[in-house]
Motif scaffolding. Structure first.
Motif, PDB file in Angstrom:
ATOM      1  N   GLY A 111       0.776  -1.199   0.022  1.00 42.93           N
ATOM      2  CA  GLY A 111       0.238  -0.055   0.109  1.00 42.93           C
ATOM      3  C   GLY A 111       0.839   0.923   0.139  1.00 42.93           C
ATOM      4  N   THR A 112       0.030   2.162   0.125  1.00 47.69           N
ATOM      5  CA  THR A 112       0.558   3.618  -0.246  1.00 47.69           C
ATOM      6  C   THR A 112       1.318   3.552   1.464  1.00 47.69           C
ATOM      7  OG1 THR A 112      -0.853   4.750   0.171  1.00 47.69           O
ATOM      8  CG2 THR A 112      -0.061   4.738  -1.942  1.00 47.69           C
ATOM      9  N   PRO A 113       2.782   4.537   1.041  1.00 42.06           N
ATOM     10  CA  PRO A 113       3.347   4.758   2.910  1.00 42.06           C
ATOM     11  C   PRO A 113       2.541   6.309   3.140  1.00 42.06           C
ATOM     12  CG  PRO A 113       4.521   4.793   0.500  1.00 42.06           C
ATOM     13  CD  PRO A 113       3.598   4.699   0.067  1.00 42.06           C
ATOM     14  N   SER A 114       2.992   6.036   5.056  1.00 42.98           N
ATOM     15  CA  SER A 114       1.966   6.879   4.990  1.00 42.98           C
ATOM     16  C   SER A 114       2.826   8.953   4.898  1.00 42.98           C
ATOM     17  CB  SER A 114       2.203   6.780   6.342  1.00 42.98           C
ATOM     18  OG  SER A 114       2.901   6.838   7.096  1.00 42.98           O
ATOM     19  N   ASP A 115       3.891   8.725   4.463  1.00 39.00           N
ATOM     20  CA  ASP A 115       4.372   9.607   4.310  1.00 39.00           C
ATOM     21  C   ASP A 115       3.164  10.593   3.243  1.00 39.00           C
ATOM     22  OD1 ASP A 115       5.779  12.285   2.811  1.00 39.00           O
ATOM     23  OD2 ASP A 115       7.508  11.071   3.196  1.00 39.00           O
ATOM     24  N   PRO A 116       2.926  11.976   3.833  1.00 38.86           N
ATOM     25  CA  PRO A 116       2.066  13.108   2.906  1.00 38.86           C
ATOM     26  C   PRO A 116       1.962  13.042   1.566  1.00 38.86           C
ATOM     27  CG  PRO A 116       2.820  14.341   5.106  1.00 38.86           C
ATOM     28  CD  PRO A 116       3.523  12.516   4.472  1.00 38.86           C
ATOM     29  N   ARG A 117       3.708  12.780   1.712  1.00 37.45           N
ATOM     30  CA  ARG A 117       4.012  12.787  -0.063  1.00 37.45           C
ATOM     31  C   ARG A 117       3.162  11.667  -1.059  1.00 37.45           C
ATOM     32  NH1 ARG A 117      10.232  12.867   0.060  1.00 37.45           N
ATOM     33  NH2 ARG A 117       9.833  11.430   1.407  1.00 37.45           N
ATOM     34  N   PHE A 118       3.016  11.008  -0.552  1.00 41.24           N
ATOM     35  CA  PHE A 118       2.421   9.619  -1.431  1.00 41.24           C
ATOM     36  C   PHE A 118       0.921   9.421  -1.211  1.00 41.24           C
ATOM     37  CE2 PHE A 118       6.601   9.218  -0.359  1.00 41.24           C
ATOM     38  CZ  PHE A 118       7.870   9.262  -1.598  1.00 41.24           C
ATOM     39  N   ALA A 119       0.631  10.390  -0.222  1.00 42.44           N
ATOM     40  CA  ALA A 119      -0.804   9.866   0.409  1.00 42.44           C
ATOM     41  C   ALA A 119      -1.911   9.739  -1.204  1.00 42.44           C
ATOM     42  CB  ALA A 119      -1.398  10.894   0.803  1.00 42.44           C
ATOM     43  N   TYR A 120      -3.007   8.803  -1.080  1.00 44.97           N
ATOM     44  CA  TYR A 120      -3.416   8.951  -2.511  1.00 44.97           C
ATOM     45  C   TYR A 120      -4.883   9.756  -2.287  1.00 44.97           C
ATOM     46  CZ  TYR A 120      -6.677   6.146  -5.358  1.00 44.97           C
ATOM     47  OH  TYR A 120      -7.504   5.870  -6.779  1.00 44.97           O
ATOM     48  N   ILE A 121      -5.614   8.624  -1.739  1.00 41.77           N
ATOM     49  CA  ILE A 121      -7.375   8.227  -0.291  1.00 41.77           C
ATOM     50  C   ILE A 121      -6.909   7.903   0.401  1.00 41.77           C
ATOM     51  CG2 ILE A 121      -7.641   6.045  -1.469  1.00 41.77           C
ATOM     52  CD1 ILE A 121     -10.350   6.748  -2.806  1.00 41.77           C
ATOM     53  N   LYS A 122      -7.818   9.075   1.230  1.00 39.32           N
ATOM     54  CA  LYS A 122      -8.481   8.786   2.474  1.00 39.32           C
ATOM     55  C   LYS A 122      -9.956   8.022   2.864  1.00 39.32           C
ATOM     56  CE  LYS A 122      -6.897  13.812   3.158  1.00 39.32           C
ATOM     57  NZ  LYS A 122      -7.676  15.136   3.731  1.00 39.32           N
ATOM     58  N   TYR A 123      -9.105   6.481   3.005  1.00 40.35           N
ATOM     59  CA  TYR A 123      -9.489   5.846   3.408  1.00 40.35           C
ATOM     60  C   TYR A 123     -10.670   5.549   4.784  1.00 40.35           C
ATOM     61  CZ  TYR A 123      -6.391   3.107   0.347  1.00 40.35           C
ATOM     62  OH  TYR A 123      -5.570   2.935  -0.945  1.00 40.35           O
ATOM     63  N   ASP A 124     -12.066   5.128   4.246  1.00 37.35           N
ATOM     64  CA  ASP A 124     -13.242   4.867   4.922  1.00 37.35           C
ATOM     65  C   ASP A 124     -12.441   3.750   6.496  1.00 37.35           C
ATOM     66  OD1 ASP A 124     -14.777   6.436   3.818  1.00 37.35           O
ATOM     67  OD2 ASP A 124     -15.293   5.275   2.444  1.00 37.35           O
ATOM     68  N   ARG A 125     -12.742   4.507   7.953  1.00 38.75           N
ATOM     69  CA  ARG A 125     -11.605   3.159   9.065  1.00 38.75           C
ATOM     70  C   ARG A 125     -13.505   2.922   9.201  1.00 38.75           C
ATOM     71  NH1 ARG A 125      -7.532   3.860   6.595  1.00 38.75           N
ATOM     72  NH2 ARG A 125      -6.384   5.053   7.319  1.00 38.75           N
TER      73      ARG A 125
END
Length: 125
Positions: A111-125
């Motif tokens: 999955g994408t790293p937690s680093d904001p530079r690589f953020a993609y979608i804000k997943y529903d938790r």
């Protein structure tokens, strides 16, 4: 690509099915709708392209509205003049693909790293 005319679903049935099958979707003004929150314009474009690919493959096309950090997907069957099984089928596929979070599954895909530079979608938790 003409197919059989789809039956329009009853509004009460739509609301119940959304609650059980697609809890992040709502029924409003004759559409089933979902807003995906993204981390940036890059993520917004990725969601739009993903939805576009799925819709074209299904030959059933949603209306989209987008801004910097969100995409709204609206589905109705224009030919039938209401929400049909096609809308639910496409919504489920969109939800499955856009909401896929391999980092939460474990396995070899991180999955994408937690680093904001690589953020993609804000997943529903």
């Amino acid at each position: 690509m003409a197919g059989q005319r789809e039956d329009v679903l009853d509004p009460g049935m739509i609301a119940e099915r959304l609650k059980s099958e697609l809890p992040h979707w709502i029924f409003e003004d004759g559409w089933i709708k979902r807003t995906y929150k993204t981390a940036s314009w890059k993520g917004t474009l990725m969601v739009i392209n993903t939805v576009g690919h799925l819709a074209e493959a299904a030959w059933h096309h949603p209306d989209l509205t987008a801004s910097y950090a969100w995409v709204e997907v609206r589905l109705t069957n224009h030919a039938a003049k209401g929400v049909t099984e096609k809308d639910f089928a496409l919504a489920r596929k969109i939800e499955e693909v856009v909401g896929w979070n391999p980092g939460a599954e474990g396995g070899s895909l991180d999955g994408t790293p937690s680093d904001p530079r690589f953020a993609y979608i804000k997943y529903d938790r």
